[in-house]
Design a protein around this motif. Structure first.
Motif, PDB file in Angstrom:
ATOM      1  N   GLU A  33       0.859  -1.195   0.000  1.00 38.03           N
ATOM      2  CA  GLU A  33       0.000   0.000   0.000  1.00 38.03           C
ATOM      3  C   GLU A  33       0.890   1.238   0.000  1.00 38.03           C
ATOM      4  OE1 GLU A  33      -3.299   1.207  -0.057  1.00 38.03           O
ATOM      5  OE2 GLU A  33      -2.192   3.080   0.200  1.00 38.03           O
ATOM      6  N   LYS A  34       0.631   2.126  -0.938  1.00 31.16           N
ATOM      7  CA  LYS A  34       1.530   3.288  -1.060  1.00 31.16           C
ATOM      8  C   LYS A  34       1.377   4.279   0.086  1.00 31.16           C
ATOM      9  CE  LYS A  34      -1.435   5.729  -4.357  1.00 31.16           C
ATOM     10  NZ  LYS A  34      -1.696   7.110  -4.520  1.00 31.16           N
ATOM     11  N   ASN A  35       0.248   4.194   0.777  1.00 27.39           N
ATOM     12  CA  ASN A  35      -0.030   5.137   1.844  1.00 27.39           C
ATOM     13  C   ASN A  35      -0.283   4.343   3.131  1.00 27.39           C
ATOM     14  OD1 ASN A  35      -1.176   7.309   3.335  1.00 27.39           O
ATOM     15  ND2 ASN A  35      -1.731   8.317   1.435  1.00 27.39           N
ATOM     16  N   THR A  36      -1.509   4.485   3.667  1.00 27.38           N
ATOM     17  CA  THR A  36      -1.917   3.626   4.785  1.00 27.38           C
ATOM     18  C   THR A  36      -3.187   2.907   4.355  1.00 27.38           C
ATOM     19  OG1 THR A  36      -3.132   5.481   5.692  1.00 27.38           O
ATOM     20  CG2 THR A  36      -0.971   5.060   6.648  1.00 27.38           C
ATOM     21  N   PRO A  37      -3.537   1.779   4.964  1.00 29.62           N
ATOM     22  CA  PRO A  37      -4.735   1.062   4.521  1.00 29.62           C
ATOM     23  C   PRO A  37      -5.979   1.950   4.573  1.00 29.62           C
ATOM     24  CG  PRO A  37      -3.421  -0.331   5.947  1.00 29.62           C
ATOM     25  CD  PRO A  37      -2.788   1.035   5.984  1.00 29.62           C
ATOM     26  N   ALA A  45     -16.006   7.109   1.481  1.00 31.58           N
ATOM     27  CA  ALA A  45     -17.373   6.717   1.071  1.00 31.58           C
ATOM     28  C   ALA A  45     -18.410   7.035   2.145  1.00 31.58           C
ATOM     29  CB  ALA A  45     -17.376   5.221   0.750  1.00 31.58           C
ATOM     30  N   ALA A  46     -19.679   6.816   1.778  1.00 32.44           N
ATOM     31  CA  ALA A  46     -20.772   7.094   2.709  1.00 32.44           C
ATOM     32  C   ALA A  46     -21.206   5.843   3.473  1.00 32.44           C
ATOM     33  CB  ALA A  46     -21.959   7.666   1.943  1.00 32.44           C
ATOM     34  N   GLY A  47     -20.895   4.680   2.920  1.00 32.72           N
ATOM     35  CA  GLY A  47     -21.229   3.437   3.617  1.00 32.72           C
ATOM     36  C   GLY A  47     -22.628   2.911   3.344  1.00 32.72           C
ATOM     37  N   ALA A 206      -5.505  -4.299  -6.841  1.00 30.50           N
ATOM     38  CA  ALA A 206      -6.666  -3.694  -6.172  1.00 30.50           C
ATOM     39  C   ALA A 206      -6.318  -2.240  -5.869  1.00 30.50           C
ATOM     40  CB  ALA A 206      -6.983  -4.467  -4.900  1.00 30.50           C
ATOM     41  N   ALA A 207      -5.723  -1.578  -6.850  1.00 31.73           N
ATOM     42  CA  ALA A 207      -5.176  -0.236  -6.628  1.00 31.73           C
ATOM     43  C   ALA A 207      -6.200   0.874  -6.874  1.00 31.73           C
ATOM     44  CB  ALA A 207      -3.926  -0.036  -7.470  1.00 31.73           C
ATOM     45  N   GLY A 208      -7.480   0.534  -6.851  1.00 29.10           N
ATOM     46  CA  GLY A 208      -8.525   1.550  -6.947  1.00 29.10           C
ATOM     47  C   GLY A 208      -8.376   2.407  -8.195  1.00 29.10           C
ATOM     48  N   LEU A 305     -11.738   9.638  -4.409  1.00 29.02           N
ATOM     49  CA  LEU A 305     -11.690   9.277  -5.832  1.00 29.02           C
ATOM     50  C   LEU A 305     -12.182   7.852  -6.041  1.00 29.02           C
ATOM     51  CD1 LEU A 305      -8.174  10.821  -6.570  1.00 29.02           C
ATOM     52  CD2 LEU A 305     -10.422  11.855  -7.005  1.00 29.02           C
ATOM     53  N   ARG A 306     -13.364   7.751  -6.630  1.00 27.03           N
ATOM     54  CA  ARG A 306     -13.906   6.417  -6.923  1.00 27.03           C
ATOM     55  C   ARG A 306     -13.164   5.839  -8.126  1.00 27.03           C
ATOM     56  NH1 ARG A 306     -18.102  10.009  -7.314  1.00 27.03           N
ATOM     57  NH2 ARG A 306     -19.574  10.061  -5.577  1.00 27.03           N
ATOM     58  N   PRO A 307     -12.941   4.525  -8.112  1.00 22.95           N
ATOM     59  CA  PRO A 307     -12.331   3.912  -9.288  1.00 22.95           C
ATOM     60  C   PRO A 307     -13.411   3.604 -10.334  1.00 22.95           C
ATOM     61  CG  PRO A 307     -12.349   2.390  -7.397  1.00 22.95           C
ATOM     62  CD  PRO A 307     -13.136   3.586  -7.004  1.00 22.95           C
ATOM     63  N   GLY A 334     -18.060   0.009  -4.160  1.00 25.90           N
ATOM     64  CA  GLY A 334     -16.968  -0.838  -3.678  1.00 25.90           C
ATOM     65  C   GLY A 334     -17.133  -1.301  -2.238  1.00 25.90           C
ATOM     66  N   ILE A 335     -17.797  -0.503  -1.414  1.00 26.39           N
ATOM     67  CA  ILE A 335     -18.003  -0.940  -0.024  1.00 26.39           C
ATOM     68  C   ILE A 335     -18.979  -2.123  -0.053  1.00 26.39           C
ATOM     69  CG2 ILE A 335     -18.720  -0.235   2.306  1.00 26.39           C
ATOM     70  CD1 ILE A 335     -16.248   1.335   1.183  1.00 26.39           C
ATOM     71  N   LEU A 336     -20.059  -1.931  -0.790  1.00 27.82           N
ATOM     72  CA  LEU A 336     -21.049  -3.006  -0.917  1.00 27.82           C
ATOM     73  C   LEU A 336     -20.440  -4.272  -1.529  1.00 27.82           C
ATOM     74  CD1 LEU A 336     -23.894  -4.225  -1.066  1.00 27.82           C
ATOM     75  CD2 LEU A 336     -24.379  -2.762  -3.019  1.00 27.82           C
TER      76      LEU A 336
HETATM   77  C1  LIG Z   1     -17.707  10.205  -1.954  1.00 21.54           C
HETATM   78  C2  LIG Z   1     -17.824   8.718  -2.148  1.00 21.54           C
HETATM   79  C3  LIG Z   1     -18.956   8.060  -1.672  1.00 21.54           C
HETATM   80  C4  LIG Z   1     -19.062   6.682  -1.829  1.00 21.54           C
HETATM   81  N1  LIG Z   1     -20.124   6.039  -1.280  1.00 21.54           N
HETATM   82  C5  LIG Z   1     -20.210   4.691  -1.378  1.00 21.54           C
HETATM   83  C6  LIG Z   1     -21.264   4.005  -0.733  1.00 21.54           C
HETATM   84  O1  LIG Z   1     -22.095   4.611  -0.059  1.00 21.54           O
HETATM   85  N2  LIG Z   1     -21.330   2.664  -0.877  1.00 21.54           N
HETATM   86  C7  LIG Z   1     -20.405   1.956  -1.605  1.00 21.54           C
HETATM   87  O2  LIG Z   1     -20.529   0.734  -1.721  1.00 21.54           O
HETATM   88  N3  LIG Z   1     -19.382   2.591  -2.208  1.00 21.54           N
HETATM   89  C8  LIG Z   1     -19.258   3.926  -2.108  1.00 21.54           C
HETATM   90  N4  LIG Z   1     -18.230   4.597  -2.713  1.00 21.54           N
HETATM   91  C9  LIG Z   1     -17.313   3.838  -3.565  1.00 21.54           C
HETATM   92  C10 LIG Z   1     -16.257   3.102  -2.767  1.00 21.54           C
HETATM   93  O3  LIG Z   1     -15.654   3.988  -1.858  1.00 21.54           O
HETATM   94  C11 LIG Z   1     -15.193   2.534  -3.706  1.00 21.54           C
HETATM   95  O4  LIG Z   1     -15.777   1.802  -4.756  1.00 21.54           O
HETATM   96  C12 LIG Z   1     -14.269   1.593  -2.925  1.00 21.54           C
HETATM   97  O5  LIG Z   1     -13.746   2.235  -1.798  1.00 21.54           O
HETATM   98  C13 LIG Z   1     -13.136   1.094  -3.812  1.00 21.54           C
HETATM   99  O6  LIG Z   1     -12.262   0.381  -2.995  1.00 21.54           O
HETATM  100  P1  LIG Z   1     -10.804   0.050  -3.477  1.00 21.54           P
HETATM  101  O7  LIG Z   1     -10.155  -0.728  -2.400  1.00 21.54           O
HETATM  102  O8  LIG Z   1     -10.857  -0.543  -4.847  1.00 21.54           O
HETATM  103  O9  LIG Z   1     -10.136   1.481  -3.700  1.00 21.54           O
HETATM  104  P2  LIG Z   1      -9.405   2.455  -2.654  1.00 21.54           P
HETATM  105  O10 LIG Z   1     -10.083   2.513  -1.365  1.00 21.54           O
HETATM  106  O11 LIG Z   1      -9.143   3.742  -3.372  1.00 21.54           O
HETATM  107  O12 LIG Z   1      -8.048   1.700  -2.396  1.00 21.54           O
HETATM  108  C14 LIG Z   1      -7.028   1.616  -3.348  1.00 21.54           C
HETATM  109  C15 LIG Z   1      -5.731   1.655  -2.564  1.00 21.54           C
HETATM  110  O13 LIG Z   1      -4.651   1.400  -3.454  1.00 21.54           O
HETATM  111  C16 LIG Z   1      -3.561   2.193  -3.058  1.00 21.54           C
HETATM  112  N5  LIG Z   1      -2.682   2.299  -4.211  1.00 21.54           N
HETATM  113  C17 LIG Z   1      -2.944   2.921  -5.386  1.00 21.54           C
HETATM  114  N6  LIG Z   1      -1.921   2.770  -6.232  1.00 21.54           N
HETATM  115  C18 LIG Z   1      -0.979   2.029  -5.584  1.00 21.54           C
HETATM  116  C19 LIG Z   1       0.297   1.540  -5.946  1.00 21.54           C
HETATM  117  N7  LIG Z   1       0.827   1.778  -7.140  1.00 21.54           N
HETATM  118  N8  LIG Z   1       0.994   0.815  -5.036  1.00 21.54           N
HETATM  119  C20 LIG Z   1       0.482   0.568  -3.805  1.00 21.54           C
HETATM  120  N9  LIG Z   1      -0.739   1.020  -3.413  1.00 21.54           N
HETATM  121  C21 LIG Z   1      -1.467   1.730  -4.297  1.00 21.54           C
HETATM  122  C22 LIG Z   1      -4.192   3.520  -2.654  1.00 21.54           C
HETATM  123  O14 LIG Z   1      -3.363   4.265  -1.783  1.00 21.54           O
HETATM  124  C23 LIG Z   1      -5.471   3.024  -1.962  1.00 21.54           C
HETATM  125  O15 LIG Z   1      -5.310   2.890  -0.569  1.00 21.54           O
HETATM  126  C24 LIG Z   1     -18.052   5.957  -2.531  1.00 21.54           C
HETATM  127  C25 LIG Z   1     -16.915   6.629  -2.969  1.00 21.54           C
HETATM  128  C26 LIG Z   1     -16.796   7.993  -2.764  1.00 21.54           C
HETATM  129  C27 LIG Z   1     -15.526   8.691  -3.213  1.00 21.54           C
END
Ligand SMILES: Cc1cc2nc3c(=O)[nH]c(=O)nc-3n(C[C@H](O)[C@H](O)[C@H](O)COP(=O)(O)OP(=O)(O)OC[C@H]3O[C@@H](n4cnc5c(N)ncnc54)[C@H](O)[C@@H]3O)c2cc1C
Length: 377
Positions: A33-37, A45-47, A206-208, A305-307, A334-336
Motif C-alpha cells: 500500500e503506497k499510503n496507509t490502509p 465513502a458514505a457506507g 486492487a489499486a482503486g 476518488l472512486r475507481p 466498492g463498499i457493498l
Molecule cells: C464520496 C464517495 C462516496 C461513496 N459512497 C459509497 C457508498 O455509499 N457505498 C459503496 O458501496 N461505495 C461507495 N463509494 C465507492 C467506494 O468507496 C469505492 O468503490 C471503494 O472504496 C473502492 O475500494 P478500493 O479498495 O478498490 O479502492 P481504494 O479505497 O481507493 O483503495 C485503493 C488503494 O490502493 C492504493 N494504491 C494505489 N496505487 C498504488 C500503488 N501503485 N501501489 C500501492 N498502493 C497503491 C491507494 O493508496 C489506496 O489505498 C463511494 C466513494 C466515494 C468517493
C-alpha cells in the motif's frame, strides 16, 4: 528479497478483504500500500449498502450487488468477532423521496422492474414518510421504501478489516508504491516498488483509481478517478433512522448524529479538492429534503476518488498475464461489493469453482469496445 504466495497491490477495502480471504486459505499474503490502509476511496465513502437505489435495470451487475449484500451479515459477524471492533452495520432501510411528478415517474419505472424482480419495495405516501421520518419536509409527495438496504460506517469497517487481516497474519508493506508489474520474458515474477523487487507468483491489482499504474503492460486497465465530495452536518441526536435518497443527494446518519451527505460525481482527474460548487449542490439537495435541515451545523467535508471503469462496471478476474488478477473499478459500490469480490477472486486464485459468471466483468470485454494498448510501451 521479500517473497509471498500472493501480493495484493492496494490496501483499500477491496485489497484488504481479498487478502483476508486468501490468508484464510493459509497462503502467505502481503498487501503493498503506497499510503496507509483505506487512505483513499474506502474511507471517503458514505457506507450505503444499497443496491436498490442505484442501477437502472435488472442486470448481472444488479444481481452481483444483491448477492454481495446477502453476504454482508456474515462478513460483518466474522470481522467484528475476530477483532472486537464495531462497524455500525445496520439494516436501516432506505426511503427514496419524490418531490414532484417527474420524480414520481422515475421512481415508478424503478418500482416496476424491481417488483418484477421480486425486490422488497413499496410505494409510500409523503405522510407515511413524515410519520416515520419527522425530518422529511412537507414537500415530499411520495417515495419508495426499500426495507432490505443496509448501511455501515465504512471508516470503522476498513479499520476492522485491516485489524482482521493483521490478526490472520497478512503482512502490510506500507508507504511503498508498486511502480511496475514485474515480468520476466512475459511471465509474472511479482511487483517492482521503486528500487525493491517483491516476488510473488500471484499478484492482485486492487489499486482503486490507480489500477492502471503500470503503463508498460501490454494492455491497459481502463479505470479513471471519479471525484465524490461529501459534506457532514450534525445534530446531537440522530435525525433520520433510515437512509434518505433523492435524485440530488443521499443522507446517511451515523450513531453519533452526524449525517453524511453525498455526493458529486465528477471527472477531474486526481484532484481531491472540495469545491464551492460541490458543496452548493449538496446544500441544495439537503434543503430540498427539508428547509429546516438548513439550521443544522456544518461539521466537515472531504472528497475521494472512486475507481470508475470505462463502462462503470467493475473489472474482476484474470488478466492477460497469467497470475495477475484484477479487482478494480468498483466505482460507486466498492463498499457493498467487498464481500463478493473477495470471495470470487479467492475462488479464482485457489482454482476453485467460481460461483458467478464473471464474463461481464472480465477485462476482455474492452477488447472489442474500448480496448487500446498503451501508446508507449
Ligand atoms: C464520496 C464517495 C462516496 C461513496 N459512497 C459509497 C457508498 O455509499 N457505498 C459503496 O458501496 N461505495 C461507495 N463509494 C465507492 C467506494 O468507496 C469505492 O468503490 C471503494 O472504496 C473502492 O475500494 P478500493 O479498495 O478498490 O479502492 P481504494 O479505497 O481507493 O483503495 C485503493 C488503494 O490502493 C492504493 N494504491 C494505489 N496505487 C498504488 C500503488 N501503485 N501501489 C500501492 N498502493 C497503491 C491507494 O493508496 C489506496 O489505498 C463511494 C466513494 C466515494 C468517493
Amino acid at each position: 528479497m521479500k517473497k509471498f504466495d500472493v501480493l495484493v497491490v492496494g490496501g483499500g477495502i477491496i485489497g484488504c478483504s481479498v487478502a483476508c480471504e486468501l490468508r484464510r486459505a493459509k497462503l502467505k499474503v502481503a498487501v503493498l500500500e503506497k499510503n496507509t490502509p483505506g487512505a483513499e476511496a474506502s474511507v471517503a465513502a458514505a457506507g450505503m449498502l444499497a443496491p436498490h437505489g442505484g442501477p437502472r435495470g435488472k442486470t448481472v451487475f444488479f444481481n452481483l450487488l444483491r448477492d454481495s449484500l446477502a453476504l454482508y451479515p456474515q462478513f460483518i459477524d466474522e470481522v467484528e468477532r475476530a477483532t472486537g471492533l464495531e462497524t455500525e452495520f445496520r439494516n436501516s432501510g432506505l426511503f427514496y423521496l419524490a418531490f414532484n411528478e417527474e420524480d414520481e415517474a422515475s421512481l415508478q419505472e424503478k418500482y416496476e422492474w424491481q417488483k418484477k424482480s421480486e425486490v422488497e419495495v413499496e410505494w409510500v405516501s409523503g405522510a407515511h414518510i413524515r410519520k416515520n421520518e419527522p425530518w422529511a419536509g412537507s414537500n415530499v409527495t411520495k417515495g419508495l421504501y426499500f426495507p432490505d438496504d443496509c448501511q455501515v460506517d465504512n471508516i470503522k469497517l476498513v479499520r476492522a478489516i485491516e485489524a482482521w487481516a493483521r490478526k490472520l497474519g497478512v503482512e502490510f508493506l506500507l508507504g511503498n508504491a508498486a511502480t511496475k508489474i514485474w515480468l520476466d520474458d512475459s511471465k509474472l515474477k511479482g511487483v517492482i516498488a521503486g528500487q525493491e523487487k517483491i516476488e510473488s507468483p500471484v499478484v492482485i491489482n486492487a489499486a482503486g483509481a490507480w489500477a492502471d499504474f503500470d503503463k508498460s503492460l501490454p494492455f491497459s486497465i481502463p479505470v479513471k478517478p471519479s471525484r465524490g465530495q461529501i459534506m457532514v452536518i450534525r445534530q446531537h441526536k440522530p435525525v433520520f433512522r433510515r437512509m434518505i435518497y433523492t435524485r440530488k443527494v443521499y443522507l446517511v446518519t451515523r450513531d453519533d448524529g452526524r449525517i453524511i451527505v453525498g455526493s458529486t460525481v465528477e471527472s477531474v482527474g486526481y484532484d481531491k479538492d472540495v469545491t464551492v460548487r460541490g458543496l452548493h449542490k449538496l446544500v441544495r439537495g439537503v434543503v430540498e429534503v427539508n428547509p429546516d435541515l438548513g439550521a443544522l451545523s456544518f461539521s466537515q467535508c472531504w472528497a475521494g476518488l472512486r475507481p470508475r471503469s470505462q463502462d462503470n462496471l467493475p473489472i474482476l478476474g484474470k488478466s492477460p498475464v497469467p497470475g495477475l488478477f484484477l479487482a478494480a473499478g468498483h466505482f460507486r459500490n466498492g463498499i457493498l461489493l467487498a464481500p463478493i469480490t473477495s470471495r470470487l477472486i479467492s475462488q479464482m486464485v485457489l482454482g476453485k469453482t467460481v460461483t458467478h459468471d464473471l464474463t461481464p466483468f472480465d477485462i476482455g470485454r474492452f477488447a472489442t469496445k474500448f480496448f487500446a494498448p498503451h501508446a508507449e510501451v
